[in-house]
Design a protein around this motif. Structure first.
Motif, PDB file in Angstrom:
ATOM      1  N   GLU A 129       0.864  -1.188   0.000  1.00  7.44           N
ATOM      2  CA  GLU A 129       0.000   0.000   0.000  1.00  7.44           C
ATOM      3  C   GLU A 129       0.899   1.235   0.000  1.00  7.44           C
ATOM      4  OE1 GLU A 129      -2.831   2.479   3.158  1.00  7.44           O
ATOM      5  OE2 GLU A 129      -2.501   0.327   3.474  1.00  7.44           O
ATOM      6  N   VAL A 130       0.999   1.891  -1.142  1.00  3.53           N
ATOM      7  CA  VAL A 130       1.881   3.059  -1.253  1.00  3.53           C
ATOM      8  C   VAL A 130       1.259   4.246  -0.519  1.00  3.53           C
ATOM      9  CG1 VAL A 130       2.905   4.716  -2.852  1.00  3.53           C
ATOM     10  CG2 VAL A 130       2.882   2.277  -3.422  1.00  3.53           C
ATOM     11  N   LEU A 131       2.061   4.879   0.343  1.00  4.59           N
ATOM     12  CA  LEU A 131       1.604   6.043   1.104  1.00  4.59           C
ATOM     13  C   LEU A 131       1.978   7.354   0.414  1.00  4.59           C
ATOM     14  CD1 LEU A 131       2.541   4.925   4.733  1.00  4.59           C
ATOM     15  CD2 LEU A 131       0.310   4.783   3.613  1.00  4.59           C
ATOM     16  N   GLY A 132       3.146   7.403  -0.185  1.00  2.00           N
ATOM     17  CA  GLY A 132       3.608   8.632  -0.831  1.00  2.00           C
ATOM     18  C   GLY A 132       5.104   8.586  -1.049  1.00  2.00           C
ATOM     19  N   THR A 133       5.663   9.714  -1.434  1.00  2.00           N
ATOM     20  CA  THR A 133       7.098   9.787  -1.718  1.00  2.00           C
ATOM     21  C   THR A 133       7.750  10.870  -0.863  1.00  2.00           C
ATOM     22  OG1 THR A 133       6.782  11.382  -3.515  1.00  2.00           O
ATOM     23  CG2 THR A 133       6.753   9.034  -4.105  1.00  2.00           C
ATOM     24  N   THR A 146      14.182   8.641  -5.924  1.00  2.00           N
ATOM     25  CA  THR A 146      12.919   8.988  -5.275  1.00  2.00           C
ATOM     26  C   THR A 146      12.566   7.887  -4.283  1.00  2.00           C
ATOM     27  OG1 THR A 146      12.089  10.178  -7.211  1.00  2.00           O
ATOM     28  CG2 THR A 146      10.467   9.444  -5.599  1.00  2.00           C
ATOM     29  N   PRO A 147      12.506   8.198  -2.975  1.00  2.00           N
ATOM     30  CA  PRO A 147      12.095   7.201  -1.993  1.00  2.00           C
ATOM     31  C   PRO A 147      10.559   7.099  -1.958  1.00  2.00           C
ATOM     32  CG  PRO A 147      13.542   8.887  -1.040  1.00  2.00           C
ATOM     33  CD  PRO A 147      13.023   9.411  -2.331  1.00  2.00           C
ATOM     34  N   VAL A 148      10.048   5.884  -2.068  1.00  4.08           N
ATOM     35  CA  VAL A 148       8.606   5.613  -2.062  1.00  4.08           C
ATOM     36  C   VAL A 148       8.276   4.878  -0.762  1.00  4.08           C
ATOM     37  CG1 VAL A 148       6.708   4.437  -3.238  1.00  4.08           C
ATOM     38  CG2 VAL A 148       8.562   5.485  -4.577  1.00  4.08           C
ATOM     39  N   VAL A 149       7.465   5.507   0.082  1.00  8.33           N
ATOM     40  CA  VAL A 149       7.124   4.924   1.380  1.00  8.33           C
ATOM     41  C   VAL A 149       5.845   4.111   1.243  1.00  8.33           C
ATOM     42  CG1 VAL A 149       6.690   5.412   3.811  1.00  8.33           C
ATOM     43  CG2 VAL A 149       8.190   6.924   2.492  1.00  8.33           C
ATOM     44  N   ALA A 150       5.839   2.902   1.797  1.00  8.31           N
ATOM     45  CA  ALA A 150       4.685   2.027   1.645  1.00  8.31           C
ATOM     46  C   ALA A 150       4.509   1.144   2.872  1.00  8.31           C
ATOM     47  CB  ALA A 150       4.844   1.151   0.407  1.00  8.31           C
ATOM     48  N   LEU A 151       3.253   0.766   3.124  1.00 11.78           N
ATOM     49  CA  LEU A 151       2.924  -0.256   4.107  1.00 11.78           C
ATOM     50  C   LEU A 151       2.856  -1.600   3.392  1.00 11.78           C
ATOM     51  CD1 LEU A 151       0.077   1.610   6.035  1.00 11.78           C
ATOM     52  CD2 LEU A 151       2.423   1.241   6.828  1.00 11.78           C
ATOM     53  N   VAL A 152       3.308  -2.636   4.081  1.00 10.97           N
ATOM     54  CA  VAL A 152       3.325  -3.978   3.484  1.00 10.97           C
ATOM     55  C   VAL A 152       2.537  -4.930   4.378  1.00 10.97           C
ATOM     56  CG1 VAL A 152       4.762  -5.891   2.711  1.00 10.97           C
ATOM     57  CG2 VAL A 152       5.569  -3.530   2.439  1.00 10.97           C
ATOM     58  N   ARG A 153       1.559  -5.590   3.784  1.00 16.97           N
ATOM     59  CA  ARG A 153       0.741  -6.561   4.517  1.00 16.97           C
ATOM     60  C   ARG A 153       1.531  -7.853   4.691  1.00 16.97           C
ATOM     61  NH1 ARG A 153      -2.630 -10.132   2.112  1.00 16.97           N
ATOM     62  NH2 ARG A 153      -2.569  -8.903   0.181  1.00 16.97           N
ATOM     63  N   PRO A 154       1.626  -8.375   5.923  1.00 14.74           N
ATOM     64  CA  PRO A 154       2.370  -9.624   6.136  1.00 14.74           C
ATOM     65  C   PRO A 154       1.710 -10.792   5.397  1.00 14.74           C
ATOM     66  CG  PRO A 154       1.968  -8.470   8.211  1.00 14.74           C
ATOM     67  CD  PRO A 154       1.126  -7.789   7.172  1.00 14.74           C
ATOM     68  N   ALA A 223      20.867   5.470   5.090  1.00 15.94           N
ATOM     69  CA  ALA A 223      20.685   6.187   6.350  1.00 15.94           C
ATOM     70  C   ALA A 223      20.220   7.617   6.105  1.00 15.94           C
ATOM     71  CB  ALA A 223      21.992   6.184   7.149  1.00 15.94           C
ATOM     72  N   GLY A 224      20.726   8.267   5.046  1.00 20.18           N
ATOM     73  CA  GLY A 224      20.302   9.633   4.746  1.00 20.18           C
ATOM     74  C   GLY A 224      18.824   9.719   4.420  1.00 20.18           C
ATOM     75  N   MET A 225      18.313   8.768   3.638  1.00 20.36           N
ATOM     76  CA  MET A 225      16.886   8.772   3.311  1.00 20.36           C
ATOM     77  C   MET A 225      16.035   8.451   4.528  1.00 20.36           C
ATOM     78  SD  MET A 225      16.787   7.219  -0.578  1.00 20.36           S
ATOM     79  CE  MET A 225      18.187   6.100  -0.459  1.00 20.36           C
ATOM     80  N   LEU A 226      16.530   7.573   5.402  1.00 21.95           N
ATOM     81  CA  LEU A 226      15.792   7.275   6.632  1.00 21.95           C
ATOM     82  C   LEU A 226      15.800   8.483   7.577  1.00 21.95           C
ATOM     83  CD1 LEU A 226      16.904   3.599   7.284  1.00 21.95           C
ATOM     84  CD2 LEU A 226      14.713   4.423   6.378  1.00 21.95           C
ATOM     85  N   ARG A 227      16.895   9.237   7.565  1.00 23.23           N
ATOM     86  CA  ARG A 227      16.923  10.462   8.376  1.00 23.23           C
ATOM     87  C   ARG A 227      15.890  11.459   7.854  1.00 23.23           C
ATOM     88  NH1 ARG A 227      19.836  12.373  12.992  1.00 23.23           N
ATOM     89  NH2 ARG A 227      19.971  14.634  12.843  1.00 23.23           N
TER      90      ARG A 227
END
Length: 235
Positions: A129-133, A146-154, A223-227
């Motif tokens: 489930e993509v949340l955004g970038t 481009t980092p794409v943030v998403a939720l992942v169903r187990p 680490a930079g993108m996670l920051r």
């Protein structure tokens, strides 16, 4: 002319720690639930990315790319990460987010990230489930990511590509969103001072106790993108 300067050869673990950002507050656990993240991306705050462009290591032609920041919806959200094989031409052996170079057939950065995650580790799109970038991040090897943030169903079954991925593992998101686990480093290379973060994680699944746990050394672009994700969630 491409790649006229050699990539730096060094062990990032050998570079001294200049400081640890334990003076900054971590993201509260209540803000790290799936619904809280959905709301944050629906109504994003005003914020500024902390890391966006690394100093160049090479003269290669810039290339568009995308990575997936896959947050697995377990009892506590975890981040799915890979360890790259040692035979790759760039960032070999490093901890990385699933992703890669944009293809001409990709519709957008989201399409690139989802395709690459499936090709690298077998993550099925119907679990994502993509949340955004997040804002683009330019690496020293000239990838405009481009980092794409998403939720992942187990419930997914991964099939890592052995040509690209040596290992796949998960790290609690709360650990990564706590700056007390963010370490700052710098070194001189090619006449320039280069700075980066590391977020070493002792993986308890790889050992019997904390002393035997395997260190997952998260650093550099990952680490930079996670920051930047931390700055977005704490704004």
């Amino acid at each position: 002319m491409n790649n006229t300067r050699p990539l730096p050869k060094f062990d990032p673990r050998s570079i001294p720690v200049l400081g640890i950002d334990d003076h900054l507050a971590g993201v509260p656990s209540a803000h790290l639930s799936p619904e809280a993240l959905r709301q944050r991306f629906r109504h994003p705050p005003v914020w500024t990315p902390e890391h966006s462009v690394e100093k160049k290591f090479t003269d290669r032609t810039p290339a568009l790319a995308a990575v997936l920041i896959p947050l697995v919806m377990r009892d506590e959200l975890t981040l799915l990460l890979t360890e790259r094989t040692t035979n790759l031409s760039t960032h070999s052996g490093q901890v990385a987010l699933p992703g890669g170079r944009t293809d001409d057939t990709d519709h957008d950065a989201v399409d690139t990230a989802l395709r690459e995650a499936h090709e690298e580790v077998g993550l099925p799109r119907d679990h994502v489930e993509v949340l955004g970038t997040l804002p683009t991040y330019v690496t020293g090897t000239a990838f405009i990511i481009t980092p794409v943030v998403a939720l992942v169903r187990p419930g997914f079954v991964l099939q890592p590509n052995p040509n690209e991925v040596a290992d796949v593992f998960e790290v609690p998101l709360g650990y990564l969103m706590n700056p007390a686990n963010h370490r700052r480093h710098e070194m001189e290379f090619d006449g320039a001072i280069r700075q980066w973060l590391s977020m070493p994680y002792s993986d308890p699944s790889m050992g019997g106790d904390g002393n035997d746990a395997r260190e997952r050394y998260i650093w550099g672009a990952t680490a930079g993108m996670l920051r930047n994700l931390y700055r977005f969630l704490s704004a």
